[in-house]
Design a protein around this motif. Structure first.
Motif, PDB file in Angstrom:
ATOM      1  N   ARG A 203       0.825  -1.216   0.000  1.00 27.42           N
ATOM      2  CA  ARG A 203       0.000   0.000   0.000  1.00 27.42           C
ATOM      3  C   ARG A 203       0.856   1.261   0.000  1.00 27.42           C
ATOM      4  N   HIS A 204       2.101   1.147   0.468  1.00 26.81           N
ATOM      5  CA  HIS A 204       2.983   2.311   0.606  1.00 26.81           C
ATOM      6  C   HIS A 204       4.306   2.037  -0.116  1.00 26.81           C
ATOM      7  N   PRO A 205       4.295   2.107  -1.450  1.00 27.94           N
ATOM      8  CA  PRO A 205       5.491   1.740  -2.225  1.00 27.94           C
ATOM      9  C   PRO A 205       6.716   2.594  -1.906  1.00 27.94           C
ATOM     10  N   ASP A 206       6.507   3.833  -1.473  1.00 26.77           N
ATOM     11  CA  ASP A 206       7.668   4.653  -1.094  1.00 26.77           C
ATOM     12  C   ASP A 206       8.366   4.077   0.132  1.00 26.77           C
ATOM     13  N   GLN A 207       7.580   3.603   1.097  1.00 28.24           N
ATOM     14  CA  GLN A 207       8.152   2.989   2.298  1.00 28.24           C
ATOM     15  C   GLN A 207       8.811   1.648   1.962  1.00 28.24           C
ATOM     16  N   ARG A 208       8.173   0.890   1.081  1.00 25.88           N
ATOM     17  CA  ARG A 208       8.736  -0.397   0.650  1.00 25.88           C
ATOM     18  C   ARG A 208      10.081  -0.170  -0.037  1.00 25.88           C
TER      19      ARG A 208
ATOM     20  N   ILE B 272       7.826   4.204   8.497  1.00 23.49           N
ATOM     21  CA  ILE B 272       8.732   3.207   9.079  1.00 23.49           C
ATOM     22  C   ILE B 272       9.831   3.825   9.933  1.00 23.49           C
ATOM     23  N   THR B 273      10.048   5.134   9.830  1.00 26.16           N
ATOM     24  CA  THR B 273      11.037   5.797  10.683  1.00 26.16           C
ATOM     25  C   THR B 273      10.354   6.617  11.779  1.00 26.16           C
ATOM     26  N   ARG B 274       9.148   6.233  12.142  1.00 30.91           N
ATOM     27  CA  ARG B 274       8.387   6.975  13.141  1.00 30.91           C
ATOM     28  C   ARG B 274       9.121   7.029  14.475  1.00 30.91           C
ATOM     29  N   GLY B 275       9.812   5.991  14.839  1.00 32.43           N
ATOM     30  CA  GLY B 275      10.451   5.943  16.148  1.00 32.43           C
ATOM     31  C   GLY B 275       9.524   5.341  17.189  1.00 32.43           C
ATOM     32  N   LYS B 276       9.965   5.335  18.414  1.00 31.86           N
ATOM     33  CA  LYS B 276       9.257   4.633  19.472  1.00 31.86           C
ATOM     34  C   LYS B 276       8.025   5.405  19.925  1.00 31.86           C
ATOM     35  N   VAL B 277       6.886   4.731  19.872  1.00 29.12           N
ATOM     36  CA  VAL B 277       5.640   5.266  20.430  1.00 29.12           C
ATOM     37  C   VAL B 277       4.963   4.145  21.216  1.00 29.12           C
ATOM     38  N   ARG B 278       4.075   4.505  22.114  1.00 28.31           N
ATOM     39  CA  ARG B 278       3.357   3.481  22.885  1.00 28.31           C
ATOM     40  C   ARG B 278       2.176   2.993  22.054  1.00 28.31           C
ATOM     41  N   HIS B 279       2.325   1.812  21.478  1.00 30.70           N
ATOM     42  CA  HIS B 279       1.223   1.212  20.735  1.00 30.70           C
ATOM     43  C   HIS B 279       0.862  -0.120  21.389  1.00 30.70           C
ATOM     44  N   PHE B 280      -0.142  -0.803  20.828  1.00 30.30           N
ATOM     45  CA  PHE B 280      -0.673  -2.011  21.457  1.00 30.30           C
ATOM     46  C   PHE B 280      -0.570  -3.231  20.546  1.00 30.30           C
ATOM     47  N   GLY B 281       0.283  -3.132  19.530  1.00 27.64           N
ATOM     48  CA  GLY B 281       0.450  -4.257  18.618  1.00 27.64           C
ATOM     49  C   GLY B 281       0.936  -5.511  19.310  1.00 27.64           C
ATOM     50  N   PHE B 282       1.722  -5.326  20.375  1.00 28.08           N
ATOM     51  CA  PHE B 282       2.180  -6.462  21.173  1.00 28.08           C
ATOM     52  C   PHE B 282       1.618  -6.401  22.595  1.00 28.08           C
TER      53      PHE B 282
END
Length: 385
Positions: free
Chosen positions: A244-249, A319-329
């Motif tokens: 979906r994000h070819p620039d990031q890929r 992909i270079t967002r850096g560390k944030v508090r998410h809930f994926g894990f």
């Protein structure tokens, strides 16, 4: 008053606009058809996960949980029993044990990519993701070849949604077959010890840990099925996000040092684990809503990880967002036990996939989505390169 259709094709194709509207208009939303209270805001999910006395896992963390695992597993106990179980199970999920399975993953992936070289298209789920990741998981658990094959077949029926989008992960017959299979493996492992999670749990039991046979089987079933449902769907989700994000890929393909960032952002942006359940032990108020004691809550991890009040520009995949508090894990006492395993496996897999596939294409029109509130992923994902 705003209501939401959580069983529609539109929702399952892309639940995130619904979550955005929930956060804005009904951050605590009661759904009468499922008898669930949905929490969608980052702050409320953090609050629930950090207060296990009030928001308890002791009635199970699946939306419709089985009495066979409630009170016996990491996901269906609260501290201090949860912490006791976690210490025991962690002995079988060490970095050294993960490293042992990585050569098999690399070899198996190479063989599958070689077999597909001339065809240059496949169903990514059934021909790469599911067999590769389930094979690795089976080896970590120590399943014999025949048991691993049967467990894989049964796991394909996970979260079919046949009893509705909030129904059990497996129907009763399939669940009974998984328990019988794992009980047989437990009996075999008492005689034939190996370097695997089964043997670690047996050794802990023999050393005096408060761990009965039913708890060993229930926790092995949880690791087996939850691992298949989470990482098995997360890899296709990751490939979908990069498509979906070819620039990031392109950035990841050019610089493999960005792999870790891509993995972390993908598990935040489109996690395979959409929600987990809790039960209130007393009446409480959230966002102006009175929630009774004994209420079943669905903590919408996926919505909280896209909450723009907590994460800047949260709908953007970066992909270079850096560390944030998410809930994926997950978060708090119930943070995912397999997070380090997932990251290690994907580090071994993703660079090789991107090198082999290049500027791949996904046929989203023929893809088949999972239709369950707890899990987001694909049953089929046609891909060509």
């Amino acid at each position: 008053m705003t209501s939401f259709d959580l069983a529609s094709d539109t929702y399952f194709d892309d639940p995130y606009p619904t979550y955005r509207q929930m956060r804005a208009e009904r951050p605590v939303y009661y759904c009468a058809t499922t008898n669930l209270w949905f929490l969608s805001r980052h702050a409320d999910v953090v609050h629930a996960l950090a207060n296990h006395d009030l928001f308890s896992s002791s009635a199970g963390n699946a939306l419709s949980d089985s009495p066979l695992r409630v009170g016996k597993t990491l996901g269906s106990t609260d501290p201090p029993r949860h912490d006791e179980l976690r210490r025991i199970i962690m002995r079988g999920v060490t970095p050294a044990r993960i490293e042992l399975v990585l050569p098999w993953i690399r070899d198996e992936l190479a063989a599958r990519l070689t077999a597909l070289r001339t065809r240059r298209h496949c169903d990514f789920v059934t021909e790469i993701s599911r067999p590769l990741l389930f094979g690795a998981l089976g080896r970590m658990l120590g399943l014999g070849p025949q048991s691993a094959r049967r467990a894989s077949e049964l796991s394909e029926r996970l979260f079919r949604g046949e009893a509705g989008p909030a129904g059990p992960a497996l129907d009763e017959d399939d669940r009974a077959q998984v328990i019988a299979l794992l009980s047989d493996e437990l009996a075999r492992r008492r005689v034939e010890r190996e370097d695997d999670l089964f043997s670690v749990l047996i050794a802990a039991q023999e050393a005096g840990a408060p761990l009965g046979d039913a708890e060993i089987v229930a926790n092995m079933m949880t690791v087996l099925l939850a691992g298949n449902a989470s990482i098995g769907h997360f890899l296709p989700n990751l490939m979908h996000a990069l498509w979906r994000h070819p620039d990031q890929r392109a950035r990841v393909m050019a610089d493999h040092s960005l792999i870790d960032g891509a993995i972390e952002e993908a598990v935040r942006w489109d996690t395979s684990t959409q929600c987990f359940a809790r039960t209130t032990s007393a009446p409480t108020d959230l966002a102006g809503m009175a929630i009774p004691a004994g209420a079943r809550l669905a903590l919408l991890y996926a919505s909280a990880s896209r909450d723009e009040t907590a994460i800047a520009d949260a709908d953007r995949f970066e992909i270079t967002r850096g560390k944030v508090r998410h809930f994926g894990f997950g978060f708090g006492p119930h943070v995912c036990l397999g997070a380090s395993t997932t990251r290690a496996m994907l580090r071994a897999i993703l660079p090789r996939l991107l090198t082999a596939f290049g500027d791949y294409e996904i046929d989203l029109a023929d893809a088949i989505r999972v239709r369950h509130l707890m899990v987001r992923g694909f049953r089929s994902l046609p891909i060509g390169w």
